[in-house]
Design a protein around this motif. Structure first.
Motif, PDB file in Angstrom:
ATOM      1  N   GLY A   1     -11.767  -6.157  11.617  1.00  0.00           N
ATOM      2  CA  GLY A   1     -10.742  -7.188  11.665  1.00  0.00           C
ATOM      3  C   GLY A   1     -10.068  -7.437  10.328  1.00  0.00           C
ATOM      4  N   LEU A   2      -9.109  -8.347  10.358  1.00  0.00           N
ATOM      5  CA  LEU A   2      -8.336  -8.707   9.176  1.00  0.00           C
ATOM      6  C   LEU A   2      -9.182  -9.553   8.230  1.00  0.00           C
ATOM      7  N   THR A   3      -9.189  -9.200   6.950  1.00  0.00           N
ATOM      8  CA  THR A   3      -9.935  -9.987   5.970  1.00  0.00           C
ATOM      9  C   THR A   3      -9.167 -11.263   5.626  1.00  0.00           C
ATOM     10  N   ARG A   4      -9.899 -12.230   5.106  1.00  0.00           N
ATOM     11  CA  ARG A   4      -9.240 -13.421   4.591  1.00  0.00           C
ATOM     12  C   ARG A   4      -8.452 -13.063   3.337  1.00  0.00           C
ATOM     13  N   PRO A   5      -7.362 -13.783   3.067  1.00  0.00           N
ATOM     14  CA  PRO A   5      -6.631 -13.529   1.821  1.00  0.00           C
ATOM     15  C   PRO A   5      -7.558 -13.644   0.613  1.00  0.00           C
ATOM     16  N   ALA A   6      -7.354 -12.788  -0.375  1.00  0.00           N
ATOM     17  CA  ALA A   6      -8.188 -12.764  -1.572  1.00  0.00           C
ATOM     18  C   ALA A   6      -7.337 -13.028  -2.800  1.00  0.00           C
ATOM     19  N   GLN A   7      -7.960 -13.536  -3.836  1.00  0.00           N
ATOM     20  CA  GLN A   7      -7.306 -13.573  -5.129  1.00  0.00           C
ATOM     21  C   GLN A   7      -7.488 -12.192  -5.748  1.00  0.00           C
ATOM     22  N   ALA A   8      -6.415 -11.615  -6.227  1.00  0.00           N
ATOM     23  CA  ALA A   8      -6.487 -10.270  -6.783  1.00  0.00           C
ATOM     24  C   ALA A   8      -5.573 -10.168  -7.988  1.00  0.00           C
ATOM     25  N   ARG A   9      -6.093  -9.570  -9.060  1.00  0.00           N
ATOM     26  CA  ARG A   9      -5.266  -9.314 -10.245  1.00  0.00           C
ATOM     27  C   ARG A   9      -5.822  -8.097 -10.974  1.00  0.00           C
ATOM     28  N   LEU A  10      -4.961  -7.484 -11.767  1.00  0.00           N
ATOM     29  CA  LEU A  10      -5.367  -6.342 -12.578  1.00  0.00           C
ATOM     30  C   LEU A  10      -5.833  -6.825 -13.943  1.00  0.00           C
TER      31      LEU A  10
ATOM     32  N   GLU B   1      -7.119  -4.291 -16.077  1.00  0.00           N
ATOM     33  CA  GLU B   1      -6.672  -3.079 -16.750  1.00  0.00           C
ATOM     34  C   GLU B   1      -5.942  -2.261 -15.692  1.00  0.00           C
ATOM     35  N   PRO B   2      -5.243  -1.227 -16.066  1.00  0.00           N
ATOM     36  CA  PRO B   2      -4.500  -0.457 -15.054  1.00  0.00           C
ATOM     37  C   PRO B   2      -5.369   0.036 -13.903  1.00  0.00           C
ATOM     38  N   ASP B   3      -6.673   0.272 -14.150  1.00  0.00           N
ATOM     39  CA  ASP B   3      -7.550   0.756 -13.082  1.00  0.00           C
ATOM     40  C   ASP B   3      -8.730  -0.177 -12.832  1.00  0.00           C
ATOM     41  N   VAL B   4      -8.612  -1.428 -13.243  1.00  0.00           N
ATOM     42  CA  VAL B   4      -9.687  -2.410 -13.044  1.00  0.00           C
ATOM     43  C   VAL B   4      -9.122  -3.609 -12.284  1.00  0.00           C
ATOM     44  N   VAL B   5      -9.679  -3.864 -11.101  1.00  0.00           N
ATOM     45  CA  VAL B   5      -9.204  -4.933 -10.222  1.00  0.00           C
ATOM     46  C   VAL B   5     -10.226  -6.057 -10.185  1.00  0.00           C
ATOM     47  N   GLU B   6      -9.760  -7.280 -10.370  1.00  0.00           N
ATOM     48  CA  GLU B   6     -10.594  -8.460 -10.148  1.00  0.00           C
ATOM     49  C   GLU B   6     -10.277  -9.013  -8.758  1.00  0.00           C
ATOM     50  N   LEU B   7     -11.300  -9.188  -7.941  1.00  0.00           N
ATOM     51  CA  LEU B   7     -11.141  -9.717  -6.588  1.00  0.00           C
ATOM     52  C   LEU B   7     -12.032 -10.936  -6.419  1.00  0.00           C
ATOM     53  N   VAL B   8     -11.478 -11.995  -5.848  1.00  0.00           N
ATOM     54  CA  VAL B   8     -12.262 -13.179  -5.483  1.00  0.00           C
ATOM     55  C   VAL B   8     -12.197 -13.318  -3.973  1.00  0.00           C
TER      56      VAL B   8
ATOM     57  N   LYS C   1     -16.686 -15.588  -4.302  1.00  0.00           N
ATOM     58  CA  LYS C   1     -17.487 -14.637  -5.071  1.00  0.00           C
ATOM     59  C   LYS C   1     -16.513 -13.725  -5.812  1.00  0.00           C
ATOM     60  N   ARG C   2     -16.722 -13.603  -7.139  1.00  0.00           N
ATOM     61  CA  ARG C   2     -15.783 -12.846  -7.975  1.00  0.00           C
ATOM     62  C   ARG C   2     -16.374 -11.493  -8.358  1.00  0.00           C
ATOM     63  N   TYR C   3     -15.620 -10.445  -8.081  1.00  0.00           N
ATOM     64  CA  TYR C   3     -16.020  -9.069  -8.359  1.00  0.00           C
ATOM     65  C   TYR C   3     -15.017  -8.413  -9.297  1.00  0.00           C
ATOM     66  N   VAL C   4     -15.512  -7.446 -10.054  1.00  0.00           N
ATOM     67  CA  VAL C   4     -14.650  -6.621 -10.884  1.00  0.00           C
ATOM     68  C   VAL C   4     -14.939  -5.171 -10.533  1.00  0.00           C
ATOM     69  N   ALA C   5     -13.903  -4.437 -10.136  1.00  0.00           N
ATOM     70  CA  ALA C   5     -14.070  -3.060  -9.678  1.00  0.00           C
ATOM     71  C   ALA C   5     -13.202  -2.117 -10.492  1.00  0.00           C
ATOM     72  N   ARG C   6     -13.823  -1.070 -11.015  1.00  0.00           N
ATOM     73  CA  ARG C   6     -13.033   0.034 -11.565  1.00  0.00           C
ATOM     74  C   ARG C   6     -12.747   0.981 -10.412  1.00  0.00           C
TER      75      ARG C   6
ATOM     76  N   MET D   1      -1.796  -4.432  -4.489  1.00  0.00           N
ATOM     77  CA  MET D   1      -2.301  -5.750  -4.870  1.00  0.00           C
ATOM     78  C   MET D   1      -1.824  -6.809  -3.875  1.00  0.00           C
ATOM     79  N   GLY D   2      -0.599  -6.659  -3.385  1.00  0.00           N
ATOM     80  CA  GLY D   2      -0.092  -7.603  -2.396  1.00  0.00           C
ATOM     81  C   GLY D   2      -0.888  -7.552  -1.103  1.00  0.00           C
ATOM     82  N   ARG D   3      -1.275  -6.359  -0.680  1.00  0.00           N
ATOM     83  CA  ARG D   3      -2.088  -6.231   0.541  1.00  0.00           C
ATOM     84  C   ARG D   3      -3.436  -6.903   0.371  1.00  0.00           C
TER      85      ARG D   3
END
Length: 266
Positions: A190-199, A201-208, A163-168, A178-180
Motif C-alpha cells: 500500500g501507499l506509505t504515509r508522507p515522509a520528511q525527506a531531504r538531501l 549530501e548528493p547521495d545521502v538521504v535523511e528520512l523521517v 523515526k529518523r534515518y540516514v541512508a547512503r 525526493m517529492g515522491r
C-alpha cells in the motif's frame, strides 16, 4: 483468511491448573514478572522455578507460567522479591552485523548478547525487550525496555512516533524522487504515509517516517530508483542517539515520558 488467535501460554497453564487469572494492565506470569522487575532474566527465572527455588504466595511453585497479580508475594531462595518496577529503557548504538533476535545462526551475535555483556550490574537482572527491529546491516539507535507496553506504544502504527534515518544510496536523487518520498510511495503493501525527506549530501538521504513497515526505508528508496547502500537510525521520537557505536546508556524518565511520548503507569 482470518488467523486464529493463539491463547497465551501463561493463560493455558492457568486454565489447566484451575488457577484464577489476574486482571489489569500489569497482570503477568511468574517468570516474566521476575524478569520485568529486574530480579533475574526470564530464562534464569524459569530455571529457578523448575528447580523449586521460588515461592508464590507461601507455596513453592514449579510452574513458570503461574499467573501473578500486582499483590503477589514472591520469594526466591527464601528472599522476598518485589514484582513492581518502574518502566526502564536503555539505548544502544547498534553496530552492523548483529541481529535483533534471540539467536544468530551465522554466529556473529545478537544485540541482546552485546547489550547484556555491557550493562551495569544493577540492570543485568532485567528481561530486556527490543523496541522494534533493525536489520543486521543497519546501524544506529535501538531501544530496549522491561515494559512490553512501551514496545507496543512505540511500534503501534496509530502512535505515529517519528523515526529518523540516514541512508547512503545508489545514484543521486533528484527533485522528482525526493517529492515522491515526501508525498508517499506505493509499495506492495500500500501507499506509505508522507515522509520528511531531504538531501544531506548528493547521495545521502535523511528520512523521517511515522510508520514502521518491514524494510520500509529500503523499499521506499528502491521504489524511487535509489537502492540503499548503507542505513543508520539517528532518532526515535525526540530521543536522539548520543553514544558511540557499540555503547549504551539508560534513558531518563523525561526521555521516556516526553521523548517517546509514553505515559507509564505509576
Amino acid at each position: 483468511m482470518t488467523r486464529k488467535q493463539r491463547t497465551p501460554r501463561w493463560l493455558e497453564a492457568a486454565r489447566l491448573r484451575g488457577a484464577g487469572t489476574p486482571e489489569g494492565e500489569r497482570a503477568d506470569w511468574l517468570s516474566r514478572a521476575l524478569g520485568r522487575a529486574g530480579v533475574m532474566p526470564r530464562a534464569e527465572a524459569e530455571r529457578a522455578i523448575l528447580e523449586g527455588r521460588v515461592e508464590l504466595n507461601g507455596h513453592i511453585t514449579r510452574e513458570p507460567f503461574a499467573p501473578v497479580g500486582p499483590d503477589a508475594r514472591v520469594r526466591v531462595d527464601g528472599e522476598p522479591q518485589r514484582l513492581q518496577a518502574p518502566t526502564r529503557a536503555v539505548m544502544l548504538h547498534k553496530p552492523g552485523g548483529l541481529v535483533v533476535h534471540g539467536s544468530d545462526p551465522e554466529g556473529v551475535g545478537t544485540v541482546f548478547e552485546h547489550l547484556t555483556a555491557r550493562l551495569s550490574p544493577a540492570l543485568r537482572g532485567f528481561e530486556w525487550l527490543a523496541v522494534g527491529r533493525l536489520d543486521r546491516d543497519t546501524t544506529g539507535l535501538l531501544l530496549f525496555t522491561n515494559d512490553e507496553r512501551l514496545v507496543r506504544h512505540a511500534t503501534a502504527p496509530q502512535t505515529h512516533l517519528p523515526k529518523r534515518y540516514v541512508a547512503r544510496v545508489a545514484g543521486r536523487p533528484g527533485d522528482a524522487a525526493m517529492g515522491r518520498l515526501r508525498d508517499g510511495v506505493v509499495l506492495d503493501d500500500g501507499l506509505t504515509r508522507p515522509a520528511q525527506a531531504r538531501l544531506r549530501e548528493p547521495d545521502v538521504v535523511e528520512l523521517v517516517l511515522t510508520e514502521g513497515r518491514h524494510h520500509q526505508v529500503k523499499r521506499m528508496l528502491a521504489a524511487v530508483g535509489h537502492p540503499v547502500v548503507s542505513l543508520h537510525r539517528e532518532a526515535v521520537g525526540d530521543v536522539v542517539l548520543d553514544v558511540a557505536e557499540g555503547a549504551w546508556r539508560a534513558l531518563r524518565e523525561d526521555e521516556v515520558a516526553q521523548g517517546l511520548r509514553f505515559a507509564a503507569a505509576p
